[in-house]
Design a protein around this motif. Sequence first.
Motif, mmCIF file in Angstrom:
data_model
loop_
_atom_site.group_PDB
_atom_site.id
_atom_site.type_symbol
_atom_site.label_atom_id
_atom_site.label_comp_id
_atom_site.label_asym_id
_atom_site.label_seq_id
_atom_site.Cartn_x
_atom_site.Cartn_y
_atom_site.Cartn_z
ATOM 1 N N ASP A 1 -76.534 0.809 78.673
ATOM 2 C CA ASP A 1 -76.918 1.697 77.541
ATOM 3 C C ASP A 1 -75.913 1.811 76.428
ATOM 4 O O ASP A 1 -74.927 2.447 76.458
ATOM 5 C CB ASP A 1 -77.026 3.106 78.411
ATOM 6 C CG ASP A 1 -77.438 4.373 77.492
ATOM 7 O OD1 ASP A 1 -77.788 3.707 76.256
ATOM 8 O OD2 ASP A 1 -77.238 5.242 77.774
ATOM 9 N N PRO A 2 -76.227 1.089 75.411
ATOM 10 C CA PRO A 2 -75.365 0.931 74.434
ATOM 11 C C PRO A 2 -75.448 2.338 73.530
ATOM 12 O O PRO A 2 -74.701 2.527 72.431
ATOM 13 C CB PRO A 2 -75.673 -0.411 73.579
ATOM 14 C CG PRO A 2 -76.982 -0.586 73.844
ATOM 15 C CD PRO A 2 -77.186 -0.152 75.419
ATOM 16 N N THR A 3 -76.400 2.912 73.809
ATOM 17 C CA THR A 3 -76.655 4.429 72.903
ATOM 18 C C THR A 3 -75.573 5.382 73.355
ATOM 19 O O THR A 3 -75.544 6.434 73.033
ATOM 20 C CB THR A 3 -77.883 4.974 73.081
ATOM 21 O OG1 THR A 3 -78.368 5.402 74.364
ATOM 22 C CG2 THR A 3 -78.957 3.885 72.446
ATOM 23 N N ASN A 4 -74.763 5.077 74.683
ATOM 24 C CA ASN A 4 -73.948 6.060 75.017
ATOM 25 C C ASN A 4 -72.490 6.033 74.290
ATOM 26 O O ASN A 4 -71.970 5.082 74.174
ATOM 27 C CB ASN A 4 -73.481 5.808 76.532
ATOM 28 C CG ASN A 4 -72.559 6.720 76.949
ATOM 29 O OD1 ASN A 4 -71.941 7.733 76.429
ATOM 30 N ND2 ASN A 4 -72.587 6.530 78.459
ATOM 31 N N PRO A 5 -72.256 7.215 73.836
ATOM 32 C CA PRO A 5 -71.043 7.011 72.634
ATOM 33 C C PRO A 5 -69.694 7.028 73.209
ATOM 34 O O PRO A 5 -68.933 6.545 72.641
ATOM 35 C CB PRO A 5 -71.442 8.575 71.764
ATOM 36 C CG PRO A 5 -71.964 9.206 73.158
ATOM 37 C CD PRO A 5 -72.903 8.427 73.617
ATOM 38 N N GLU A 6 -69.795 7.179 74.679
ATOM 39 C CA GLU A 6 -68.545 6.967 75.325
ATOM 40 C C GLU A 6 -68.135 5.627 75.433
ATOM 41 O O GLU A 6 -66.914 5.304 75.630
ATOM 42 C CB GLU A 6 -68.537 7.782 76.470
ATOM 43 C CG GLU A 6 -68.537 9.245 76.480
ATOM 44 C CD GLU A 6 -68.593 9.915 77.731
ATOM 45 O OE1 GLU A 6 -68.308 9.377 79.039
ATOM 46 O OE2 GLU A 6 -68.912 11.128 77.738
ATOM 47 N N THR B 1 -68.096 -0.239 73.512
ATOM 48 C CA THR B 1 -68.928 -1.262 72.780
ATOM 49 C C THR B 1 -70.117 -0.476 72.634
ATOM 50 O O THR B 1 -71.251 -1.340 72.271
ATOM 51 C CB THR B 1 -69.264 -2.407 73.634
ATOM 52 O OG1 THR B 1 -69.697 -1.811 75.177
ATOM 53 C CG2 THR B 1 -68.098 -3.228 74.010
ATOM 54 N N ALA B 2 -70.420 0.826 72.184
ATOM 55 C CA ALA B 2 -71.779 1.562 71.844
ATOM 56 C C ALA B 2 -72.109 0.700 70.575
ATOM 57 O O ALA B 2 -71.269 0.513 69.766
ATOM 58 C CB ALA B 2 -71.526 2.768 71.632
ATOM 59 N N SER B 3 -73.156 0.842 70.357
ATOM 60 C CA SER B 3 -73.975 0.448 68.904
ATOM 61 C C SER B 3 -75.409 1.055 68.920
ATOM 62 O O SER B 3 -76.048 1.194 69.828
ATOM 63 C CB SER B 3 -73.919 -1.013 68.925
ATOM 64 O OG SER B 3 -74.520 -1.414 67.700
ATOM 65 N N ASP B 4 -75.897 1.404 67.651
ATOM 66 C CA ASP B 4 -76.938 1.803 67.277
ATOM 67 C C ASP B 4 -78.073 0.721 67.179
ATOM 68 O O ASP B 4 -79.283 0.794 67.188
ATOM 69 C CB ASP B 4 -77.128 2.859 66.336
ATOM 70 C CG ASP B 4 -76.966 2.451 65.059
ATOM 71 O OD1 ASP B 4 -76.495 1.130 64.978
ATOM 72 O OD2 ASP B 4 -77.058 2.967 63.860
ATOM 73 N N ALA B 5 -77.562 -0.709 66.986
ATOM 74 C CA ALA B 5 -78.574 -1.546 66.803
ATOM 75 C C ALA B 5 -78.141 -2.678 67.206
ATOM 76 O O ALA B 5 -76.941 -3.383 67.643
ATOM 77 C CB ALA B 5 -78.743 -1.708 65.011
ATOM 78 N N ASP B 6 -78.976 -3.704 67.769
ATOM 79 C CA ASP B 6 -78.648 -4.832 68.361
ATOM 80 C C ASP B 6 -78.287 -6.257 67.509
ATOM 81 O O ASP B 6 -78.556 -5.829 66.353
ATOM 82 C CB ASP B 6 -79.787 -5.346 69.521
ATOM 83 C CG ASP B 6 -80.950 -5.702 69.022
ATOM 84 O OD1 ASP B 6 -81.161 -5.773 67.812
ATOM 85 O OD2 ASP B 6 -81.527 -6.472 69.847
ATOM 86 N N GLY B 7 -78.409 -7.202 67.974
ATOM 87 C CA GLY B 7 -77.997 -8.165 66.718
ATOM 88 C C GLY B 7 -78.992 -8.814 65.986
ATOM 89 O O GLY B 7 -78.980 -9.641 65.300
#
Length: 448
Positions: A280-285, A288-294
């Motif tokens: 879950d990269p949308t987890n701000p904790e 390596t969080a990110s709102d967009a992938d590669g």
Amino acid sequence: MNPEELLEIAERIVGWGRDGEQVEAVVGHSQETDVRVYNAEIESLSVAESQGVGVRVIANGRQGFAHAGTLDPDVLAETLAEARDNAVFGSPDEFFGLAEPDGVAKAELDLYNPALMDVSTELKIDLALELEQAVRAGDPRIVGVESADYGDAVSADAIATTSGIRSAGRETSCYLSAYSLASEGDETQTGFGFSVAREPSALDVGVAATDAVERATRMLGATQPPTERVTVVLDPYVTAQFLSIIGGTLSGEAVLKGRSLFADRLGEKVAAQTVTLVDDPTNPEAFTASDADGEGLATRRNLLVDSGQLGCFLHNSYTGRRSGGASTGSAVRGYASTPGVGCQALALTPGTQSPQELIAGVQNGVLVQGVAGLHSGVNPVSGDFSTGAEGLRIRNGELAEPIREITIASTLQRMLLDVQAVGSDLTWLPMSSAGVTLVVAEVTMSGT
């Protein structure tokens, strides 16, 4: 450069696209500072800036890619031309194609802290010096600090495609790390500690120093134990490394290449009931969080293993298309590469027991605090698992003597099924997997 400027460059390149071809432009810019101190003096100091562009062209079922480490306007056109030329010589593949907007909204994440930009180089050096001093003062048996480091990065990127994707963002990160040396008699042991944050004032020198001291001093007097089957308790840092291997086997890329032991097992029980694994990269904790992938698609929460049952694989647009599905927002890449597939913020759902409570429930086991050769000792196809390790014996629910020069061995399949408990101490680390204390039964410990 700010994200809007990078996006303008990406859009300019995409605007040069010709009829009948798909064009993707990825633009990146970063600034990094690295400080290392030794014996209360600066050993090295570097401040670096990098930028570049990657261009992908798809035409007539063929893909070409080129990149450059500059954003010079003349080089941008040359990079596009080179990608076009490379596409002519590429092998045709019916599944080549750029990602297309899929309607998933981006998460609102605050990953950029401008306070980092206002921190002077002198203060960054002071943090590294403070860390070294704290480690040395942590225990009389600490005889040296191999390294004490401060590092930070400010990065921005943007992506634009002829398929309608427009994405840009930036983030900040910083860390402290130390490697300590503890000695008693003729014996020397090493330990490490670190702290990570989005800006320097959130770094914790005390935590980094305490971990570096404890990991080294508690291994003094370690011996090699006899071979037997034991319950292992993986500390969070080791669990994170273990999960990174599991995550690699759950990518659609690994499945398509025949390199995953979980291929053809969707919907099956692959782990104990206590295991729920989420990327879950949308987890701000997550560090390596990110709102967009590669590929510029919105990242999203992907439930890989749900209470022991295999739920899905991770995909970029290519592997999703080739597998008969779609992207899971899991493309990973830099501007100098084409999109791969990977976990971005992998974590086990934590349990309710603390590490101390978990250890208290183990009669005969080992707390594993470090492993060596983990990736080379695991076969992702067969699942065979064998790695060097060190840690502390557990006897009747209490930590006992330190041990070293052991090998712990099992299979990934067996270890997942033999997970007895997941701790409550979820710990986000500077890697794509989070740590947590993990109890695994019936592991072979090879010693004398």
